[in-house]
Design an enzyme around this catalytic site. Structure first.
Site, PDB file in Angstrom:
ATOM      1  N   GLY A  44      -7.445  -7.635  16.416  1.00 16.98           N
ATOM      2  CA  GLY A  44      -7.804  -8.854  17.123  1.00 16.98           C
ATOM      3  C   GLY A  44      -8.340  -8.483  18.501  1.00 16.98           C
ATOM      4  O   GLY A  44      -7.917  -7.481  19.086  1.00 16.98           O
ATOM      5  N   GLY A  52       1.950 -15.643   7.587  1.00 19.62           N
ATOM      6  CA  GLY A  52       1.251 -15.205   8.797  1.00 19.62           C
ATOM      7  C   GLY A  52       2.218 -14.861   9.919  1.00 19.62           C
ATOM      8  O   GLY A  52       3.395 -15.245   9.902  1.00 19.62           O
ATOM      9  N   GLN A  71      12.044 -14.995   6.656  1.00 21.13           N
ATOM     10  CA  GLN A  71      10.812 -15.781   6.541  1.00 21.13           C
ATOM     11  C   GLN A  71      10.612 -15.994   5.039  1.00 21.13           C
ATOM     12  O   GLN A  71      10.363 -15.042   4.298  1.00 21.13           O
ATOM     13  CB  GLN A  71       9.630 -15.018   7.149  1.00 21.13           C
ATOM     14  N   ARG A  79       0.806  -1.222   0.000  1.00 23.59           N
ATOM     15  CA  ARG A  79       0.000   0.000   0.000  1.00 23.59           C
ATOM     16  C   ARG A  79       0.841   1.275   0.000  1.00 23.59           C
ATOM     17  O   ARG A  79       0.319   2.371  -0.188  1.00 23.59           O
ATOM     18  CB  ARG A  79      -0.961   0.001   1.199  1.00 23.59           C
TER      19      ARG A  79
HETATM   20  C1  UD1 Z   1      -2.110  -8.468  13.963  1.00 15.70           C
HETATM   21  C2  UD1 Z   1      -2.740  -9.414  14.953  1.00 15.70           C
HETATM   22  C3  UD1 Z   1      -3.968  -8.758  15.578  1.00 15.70           C
HETATM   23  C4  UD1 Z   1      -3.598  -7.411  16.181  1.00 15.70           C
HETATM   24  C5  UD1 Z   1      -2.914  -6.535  15.131  1.00 15.70           C
HETATM   25  C6  UD1 Z   1      -2.393  -5.271  15.755  1.00 15.70           C
HETATM   26  C7  UD1 Z   1      -2.288 -11.577  13.956  1.00 15.70           C
HETATM   27  C8  UD1 Z   1      -2.846 -12.730  13.227  1.00 15.70           C
HETATM   28  N1  UD1 Z   1      -3.130 -10.588  14.255  1.00 15.70           N
HETATM   29  O1  UD1 Z   1      -3.025  -8.287  12.892  1.00 15.70           O
HETATM   30  O2  UD1 Z   1      -4.514  -9.577  16.563  1.00 15.70           O
HETATM   31  O3  UD1 Z   1      -4.747  -6.760  16.673  1.00 15.70           O
HETATM   32  O4  UD1 Z   1      -1.788  -7.226  14.585  1.00 15.70           O
HETATM   33  O5  UD1 Z   1      -1.894  -4.434  14.752  1.00 15.70           O
HETATM   34  O6  UD1 Z   1      -1.141 -11.577  14.314  1.00 15.70           O
HETATM   35  N2  UD1 Z   1       4.301 -10.125   9.100  1.00 15.70           N
HETATM   36  C9  UD1 Z   1       5.382 -10.876   8.720  1.00 15.70           C
HETATM   37  N3  UD1 Z   1       5.176 -12.061   8.102  1.00 15.70           N
HETATM   38  C10 UD1 Z   1       3.929 -12.535   7.838  1.00 15.70           C
HETATM   39  C11 UD1 Z   1       2.826 -11.753   8.198  1.00 15.70           C
HETATM   40  C12 UD1 Z   1       3.028 -10.545   8.856  1.00 15.70           C
HETATM   41  O7  UD1 Z   1       6.527 -10.489   8.948  1.00 15.70           O
HETATM   42  O8  UD1 Z   1       3.834 -13.616   7.270  1.00 15.70           O
HETATM   43  C13 UD1 Z   1       4.522  -8.832   9.770  1.00 15.70           C
HETATM   44  C14 UD1 Z   1       4.054  -7.699   8.880  1.00 15.70           C
HETATM   45  O9  UD1 Z   1       5.151  -7.136   8.186  1.00 15.70           O
HETATM   46  C15 UD1 Z   1       3.453  -6.713   9.852  1.00 15.70           C
HETATM   47  C16 UD1 Z   1       3.105  -7.530  11.084  1.00 15.70           C
HETATM   48  O10 UD1 Z   1       3.730  -8.786  10.939  1.00 15.70           O
HETATM   49  O11 UD1 Z   1       4.393  -5.745  10.262  1.00 15.70           O
HETATM   50  C17 UD1 Z   1       1.607  -7.664  11.309  1.00 15.70           C
HETATM   51  O12 UD1 Z   1       1.016  -8.429  10.300  1.00 15.70           O
HETATM   52  P1  UD1 Z   1      -0.449  -8.189   9.780  1.00 15.70           P
HETATM   53  O13 UD1 Z   1      -0.786  -9.279   8.847  1.00 15.70           O
HETATM   54  O14 UD1 Z   1      -0.609  -6.794   9.308  1.00 15.70           O
HETATM   55  O15 UD1 Z   1      -1.303  -8.390  11.107  1.00 15.70           O
HETATM   56  P2  UD1 Z   1      -2.636  -7.671  11.455  1.00 15.70           P
HETATM   57  O16 UD1 Z   1      -3.706  -8.106  10.534  1.00 15.70           O
HETATM   58  O17 UD1 Z   1      -2.408  -6.223  11.591  1.00 15.70           O
END
Ligand code: UD1
Ligand code: CA
Length: 478
Positions: free
Chosen positions: A137, A77, A72, A16
């Site tokens: 969450g 996730g 990763q 984005r």
């Molecule tokens: C996550 C939490 C949610 C919380 C929110 C707060 C989960 C499943 N949910 O949601 O409960 O309220 O954060 O902001 O964790 N990332 C990786 N690898 C991945 C996926 C994500 O490094 O495979 C990193 C992303 O770069 C990002 C962070 O983890 O900085 C959060 O990931 P994102 O998928 O945005 O989680 P949320 O949906 O925001």
């Protein structure tokens, strides 16, 4: 408090931002975004900092050497992301943070770890209660208030209608017992609406051993501000800037207009520094006690000593000593050093030049690749011809030298101590100590010129009268 291992999840795509630059390398107050949570972890006393990067390790080059990077391979996730760091978990606390949540403070991390260690829990969630919890969450508790699990709400299906009404949210930051975390992460599945390995799903797994989950409240929701697009980047920059500016004001600097003042994270200001409106201090700039910068000055990697002023100027890679005055409208370029009491004035450009104590370059000059001794006055419009089309050459100016207006110094050339130049001189040869160098054509005065010219004009008119019938441009111009 046991020093924690801090893992920063940073393998997301950041699409984005619509940028060729990875999201976490976009700068906030002079640091790439990823450096903010790294600095907070460091200040919180982390024993080790692990960044979970995407394949190709786009972040590694921007991280300090003492930061460990793991990859990763696929973004499956948050649970899968933390698992990529599991070889670095010790037996002590493991903190999980996000790379795109830059405003988290060291104090918050430290107190989260303290809260975790003060009770018998296997994990502690940093939670917050928000008026608008949408997208986050939710923390699900039982009748007694014990934390059971966290449910996701981004897409319909993960949370029940009842759970959607909960206002206590998961900030996404946690502390875990390192000894149990690795094995628990191995057990997370991806049977959910998004088909992702959700990190919060590790909580019920950890509870299976009969242990409890804690929740520690976050006071300032700003600390979980999440940057996903450039609007949020701008907003995070405003908040980060406010923090930096307030810290400087508390430490004894006056910011006349904090809202219009840009100060990067690595800048240092002495006591009683005054920053006038519209000023930007970038990189490793430092300003000594009692100096005034601005209005409307930009400094990049500049060292300013005490009691100096820099007004309406652009300065980069320069050392400014004590009681120096710069501007208005000076352009000072890398390699320039202004010694105590020196001056660079209006419409002056100086590059790679040393200006000695109390020497002045007050008006309309270009000085490049020069050395100027002490107590000199460089006259208005003195120009160094430092480049002959092939190479740069130096101009050496001794002490107590006075160049007159419109002097051109064709380098390599030397003006020895106590020398002068004549106005309008093009100096191509060295001027020896104590001499005046003049290099310009002598003036010739032609006596009676005006009267003769008038006579010629009248005579011309009688020989060639203006043809009034012709309206050609040529005739009129005559
Ligand atoms: C996550 C939490 C949610 C919380 C929110 C707060 C989960 C499943 N949910 O949601 O409960 O309220 O954060 O902001 O964790 N990332 C990786 N690898 C991945 C996926 C994500 O490094 O495979 C990193 C992303 O770069 C990002 C962070 O983890 O900085 C959060 O990931 P994102 O998928 O945005 O989680 P949320 O949906 O925001
Ligand atoms: Ca997010």
């Amino acid at each position: 408090m046991t020093a924690p291992v801090v893992v920063i999840l940073a393998a997301g795509q950041g699409t984005r931002m619509r940028s060729r630059t990875p999201k976490l390398l976009h700068p906030i107050c002079g640091w790439p975004m990823i450096a903010w949570p790294v600095a907070a972890a460091k200040a919180a006393g982390a024993i080790k900092i692990v960044v979970v990067d995407a394949p190709g390790e786009p972040l590694r080059a921007s991280l300090d050497d003492d930061v460990t990077v793991v990859v990763q391979e696929q973004a499956l996730g948050t649970g899968h992301a933390l698992r990529a760091a599991s070889e670095h978990f010790g037996d002590g606390p493991v903190v999980a943070l996000y790379g795109d949540v830059p405003l988290i403070r060291a104090e918050t991390i430290a107190s989260l770890v303290q809260a975790h260690e003060s009770v018998d829990v296997v994990a502690t969630v940093l939670a917050a209660t928000l008026d608008d919890p949408s997208g986050y969450g939710r923390v699900v508790r039982d009748q007694q208030g014990n934390v059971l699990k966290i449910v996701e709400t981004k897409k319909p299906g993960d949370a029940t209608e009842e759970e959607m009404l909960i206002h206590e949210i998961n900030t996404g930051m946690y502390v875990f017992d390192g000894a149990l975390l690795g094995a628990a992460l191995d057990q997370i599945g991806n049977q959910n609406v998004q088909g992702e390995y959700y990190l919060p799903d590790v909580l019920p797994i950890l509870r299976e051993g009969g242990r409890s989950i804690g929740a520690s409240p976050l006071e300032d929701p700003l600390e979980i501000f999440n940057v996903n697009d450039r609007r949020a980047l701008a907003a995070a920059t405003v908040f980060a800037q406010r923090r930096i500016n307030e810290a400087h004001m508390l430490a004894g600097a006056t910011l006349i207009s904090p809202e219009s003042t840009v100060i990067d994270a690595d800048v240092s200001l002495g006591e009683d520094v005054i920053i006038e409106p519209g000023t930007a201090l970038h990189g490793f700039t430092s300003v000594g006690a009692g100096s005034t910068i601005g209005p409307h000055s930009t400094l990049h990697d500049v060292t300013v000593g005490n009691d100096s002023t820099v007004i309406h100027s652009y300065v980069s890679g320069v050392t400014i000593a004590d009681e120096v005055t710069v501007g208005p409208f000076s352009y000072l370029r890398p390699g320039t050093e202004l010694h105590d009491g020196a001056k660079a004035g209006a419409f002056v450009e100086i590059k790679n030049t040393e200006v000695g104590e109390r020497s002045k370059v007050p008006h309309l000059s270009y000085i490049g690749d020069a050395t100027i001794g002490e107590d000199c006055n460089i006259g208005a419009s003195t120009i160094t011809g430092n480049y002959d089309g092939y190479a740069k050459h130096r101009t050496k100016i001794g002490s107590r030298v006075h160049t007159s207006v419109d002097t051109t110094l064709v380098a390599p050339v030397e003006l020895a101590d106590d020398t002068y130049t004549g106005a309008g001189s093009v100096i191509t040869e060295d001027v020896p100590e104590g001499a005046l160098g003049i290099a310009r054509p002598r003036q010739t005065n032609i006596a009676g010129y005006t009267a003769k010219a008038l006579l010629r004009q009248t005579a011309g008119k009688t020989v060639q009268p203006v043809d009034k019938s012709s309206d050609s441009d040529h005739t009129r111009a005559d």
